[in-house]
Design a protein around this motif. Structure first.
Motif, mmCIF file in Angstrom:
data_model
loop_
_atom_site.group_PDB
_atom_site.id
_atom_site.type_symbol
_atom_site.label_atom_id
_atom_site.label_comp_id
_atom_site.label_asym_id
_atom_site.label_seq_id
_atom_site.Cartn_x
_atom_site.Cartn_y
_atom_site.Cartn_z
ATOM 1 N N GLN A 103 0.961 -1.233 0.046
ATOM 2 C CA GLN A 103 -0.059 0.106 0.215
ATOM 3 C C GLN A 103 0.754 1.223 -0.008
ATOM 4 O OE1 GLN A 103 -3.162 0.650 -0.425
ATOM 5 N NE2 GLN A 103 -3.783 -1.520 -0.409
ATOM 6 N N MET A 104 2.215 1.048 0.799
ATOM 7 C CA MET A 104 2.823 2.364 0.635
ATOM 8 C C MET A 104 3.389 2.943 -0.797
ATOM 9 S SD MET A 104 6.732 1.200 2.122
ATOM 10 C CE MET A 104 7.557 2.638 1.522
ATOM 11 N N LEU A 105 3.063 2.067 -1.900
ATOM 12 C CA LEU A 105 3.582 2.265 -3.150
ATOM 13 C C LEU A 105 2.596 3.498 -3.975
ATOM 14 C CD1 LEU A 105 4.881 -1.084 -4.617
ATOM 15 C CD2 LEU A 105 6.106 0.806 -3.602
ATOM 16 N N THR A 106 1.546 3.624 -3.097
ATOM 17 C CA THR A 106 0.554 4.580 -3.647
ATOM 18 C C THR A 106 1.254 5.990 -3.905
ATOM 19 O OG1 THR A 106 -1.471 3.454 -2.598
ATOM 20 C CG2 THR A 106 -1.551 5.810 -3.271
ATOM 21 N N GLY A 107 1.228 6.622 -4.962
ATOM 22 C CA GLY A 107 2.021 7.603 -5.335
ATOM 23 C C GLY A 107 3.319 7.634 -5.868
ATOM 24 N N PHE A 108 3.951 6.291 -5.786
ATOM 25 C CA PHE A 108 5.183 6.041 -6.557
ATOM 26 C C PHE A 108 5.451 6.250 -7.724
ATOM 27 C CE2 PHE A 108 6.257 5.316 -2.543
ATOM 28 C CZ PHE A 108 7.574 4.769 -2.062
ATOM 29 N N GLU A 109 6.206 6.939 -8.531
ATOM 30 C CA GLU A 109 6.588 6.713 -9.869
ATOM 31 C C GLU A 109 7.224 5.362 -10.246
ATOM 32 O OE1 GLU A 109 5.975 8.829 -12.205
ATOM 33 O OE2 GLU A 109 5.327 10.496 -10.848
ATOM 34 N N VAL A 110 6.578 4.931 -11.224
ATOM 35 C CA VAL A 110 6.934 3.503 -11.647
ATOM 36 C C VAL A 110 7.699 3.464 -13.177
ATOM 37 C CG1 VAL A 110 5.834 1.195 -12.193
ATOM 38 C CG2 VAL A 110 4.931 2.415 -10.521
ATOM 39 N N SER A 111 8.943 2.647 -13.039
ATOM 40 C CA SER A 111 9.466 2.580 -14.285
ATOM 41 C C SER A 111 9.738 0.873 -14.475
ATOM 42 C CB SER A 111 10.828 3.395 -14.288
ATOM 43 O OG SER A 111 10.667 4.685 -14.003
ATOM 44 N N ASP A 112 10.039 0.652 -15.718
ATOM 45 C CA ASP A 112 10.394 -0.427 -16.131
ATOM 46 C C ASP A 112 11.847 -0.492 -16.478
ATOM 47 O OD1 ASP A 112 10.198 -3.396 -16.713
ATOM 48 O OD2 ASP A 112 9.894 -2.577 -18.694
ATOM 49 N N LEU A 118 6.773 4.425 -16.547
ATOM 50 C CA LEU A 118 5.176 3.945 -16.838
ATOM 51 C C LEU A 118 4.133 4.755 -16.303
ATOM 52 C CD1 LEU A 118 5.951 0.288 -15.879
ATOM 53 C CD2 LEU A 118 5.863 1.257 -18.203
ATOM 54 N N GLY A 119 4.443 5.699 -15.220
ATOM 55 C CA GLY A 119 3.491 6.595 -14.533
ATOM 56 C C GLY A 119 3.780 6.502 -13.035
ATOM 57 N N ARG A 120 2.433 6.742 -12.573
ATOM 58 C CA ARG A 120 2.314 7.189 -11.103
ATOM 59 C C ARG A 120 1.403 5.832 -10.494
ATOM 60 N NH1 ARG A 120 3.916 11.239 -7.571
ATOM 61 N NH2 ARG A 120 4.247 12.601 -9.518
ATOM 62 N N VAL A 121 1.385 5.411 -9.353
ATOM 63 C CA VAL A 121 0.622 4.372 -8.761
ATOM 64 C C VAL A 121 -0.283 5.270 -8.113
ATOM 65 C CG1 VAL A 121 0.270 2.608 -6.887
ATOM 66 C CG2 VAL A 121 2.536 2.759 -8.107
ATOM 67 N N PRO A 138 1.556 9.035 -18.247
ATOM 68 C CA PRO A 138 1.651 10.325 -18.381
ATOM 69 C C PRO A 138 0.453 10.930 -19.331
ATOM 70 C CG PRO A 138 3.714 9.583 -18.471
ATOM 71 C CD PRO A 138 2.806 8.352 -18.242
ATOM 72 N N GLU A 139 -0.032 9.872 -20.085
ATOM 73 C CA GLU A 139 -0.800 10.335 -21.048
ATOM 74 C C GLU A 139 -2.224 10.046 -20.637
ATOM 75 O OE1 GLU A 139 0.998 7.391 -21.576
ATOM 76 O OE2 GLU A 139 2.624 8.976 -22.603
ATOM 77 N N GLY A 140 -2.469 9.920 -19.130
ATOM 78 C CA GLY A 140 -3.756 9.690 -18.679
ATOM 79 C C GLY A 140 -4.392 8.451 -18.364
ATOM 80 N N LYS A 141 -3.773 7.496 -19.399
ATOM 81 C CA LYS A 141 -4.486 6.003 -19.424
ATOM 82 C C LYS A 141 -4.121 5.235 -18.188
ATOM 83 C CE LYS A 141 -3.592 2.092 -22.235
ATOM 84 N NZ LYS A 141 -2.597 1.239 -23.276
ATOM 85 N N GLU A 142 -5.179 4.424 -17.638
ATOM 86 C CA GLU A 142 -4.728 3.493 -16.575
ATOM 87 C C GLU A 142 -4.376 2.340 -16.927
ATOM 88 O OE1 GLU A 142 -7.305 1.926 -12.593
ATOM 89 O OE2 GLU A 142 -7.704 3.798 -13.525
ATOM 90 N N ILE A 143 -3.230 1.706 -16.389
ATOM 91 C CA ILE A 143 -3.025 0.166 -16.610
ATOM 92 C C ILE A 143 -2.715 -0.449 -15.131
ATOM 93 C CG2 ILE A 143 -1.660 0.801 -18.587
ATOM 94 C CD1 ILE A 143 1.186 0.855 -17.097
#
Length: 173
Positions: A103-112, A118-121, A138-143
């Motif tokens: 749960q602490m990952l909420t708000g983290f920036e995610v990269s592969d 990839l975006g933000r959790v 960054p495009e506003g899409k949710e994955i």
């Protein structure tokens, strides 16, 4: 003012427990029992508010009774019933700083490691053995990506960033 990026959800308060101001908390992370932070954060009318813990008793592996300072009877805890409970990320000890809770990952920036940023959790679903991260690109899409400790390449709690080693083809699903 406490911001959502500074905390992660560990549970939810339900009803009063007894007559002395205890309130039941269903929790998904028991970090509050081991790290020794003297307060928890409750979401009251959309605001994150610290509440100092006077006492707590673990009842089983998902339920605890918590007594907050200034809440001394059954009637007073009615004001805080049915609220979300958060834990401050700043209170996590070094021993648990690696990954105290998904749960602490909420708000983290995610990269592969192969694909880059990839975006933000925006949400973590840890309700089953398969942990899922909802990520806003960054495009506003949710994955939505499954995640496992073996996929974590690096974790930087201070900069709120995580790099994953995702299996080939998972981003195309």
């Amino acid at each position: 003012m406490i911001r959502h990026e500074e905390v992660f959800q560990i549970g939810r308060l339900t009803g009063a427990h007894g007559l002395k101001g205890y309130v039941d908390m269903y929790y998904t992370d028991d970090i509050f029992t081991s790290d020794g932070c003297d307060y928890l954060v409750l979401e009251i009318d959309g605001l994150l508010v610290p509440f100092f813990v006077e006492d707590w008793q673990v009842r089983n592996d998902e339920l605890a009774s918590v007594k907050f300072e200034g809440y001394d009877d059954k009637d007073s805890v009615q004001l805080i019933q049915n609220t979300s409970v958060f834990y401050p990320k700043s209170a996590i000890t070094e021993e648990r700083r690696e990954l105290a809770s998904w749960q602490m990952l909420t708000g983290f920036e995610v990269s592969d490691s192969k694909s880059g940023k990839l975006g933000r959790v925006i949400d973590v679903d840890d309700s089953s053995a398969n942990i899922l991260l909802s990520i806003r690109t960054p495009e506003g899409k949710e994955i939505v990506l499954p995640v496992h400790p073996d996929l974590v390449n690096s974790l930087d709690v201070n900069n709120r960033a995580i790099t994953l080693d995702l299996p080939n083809g998972i981003l195309e699903l």
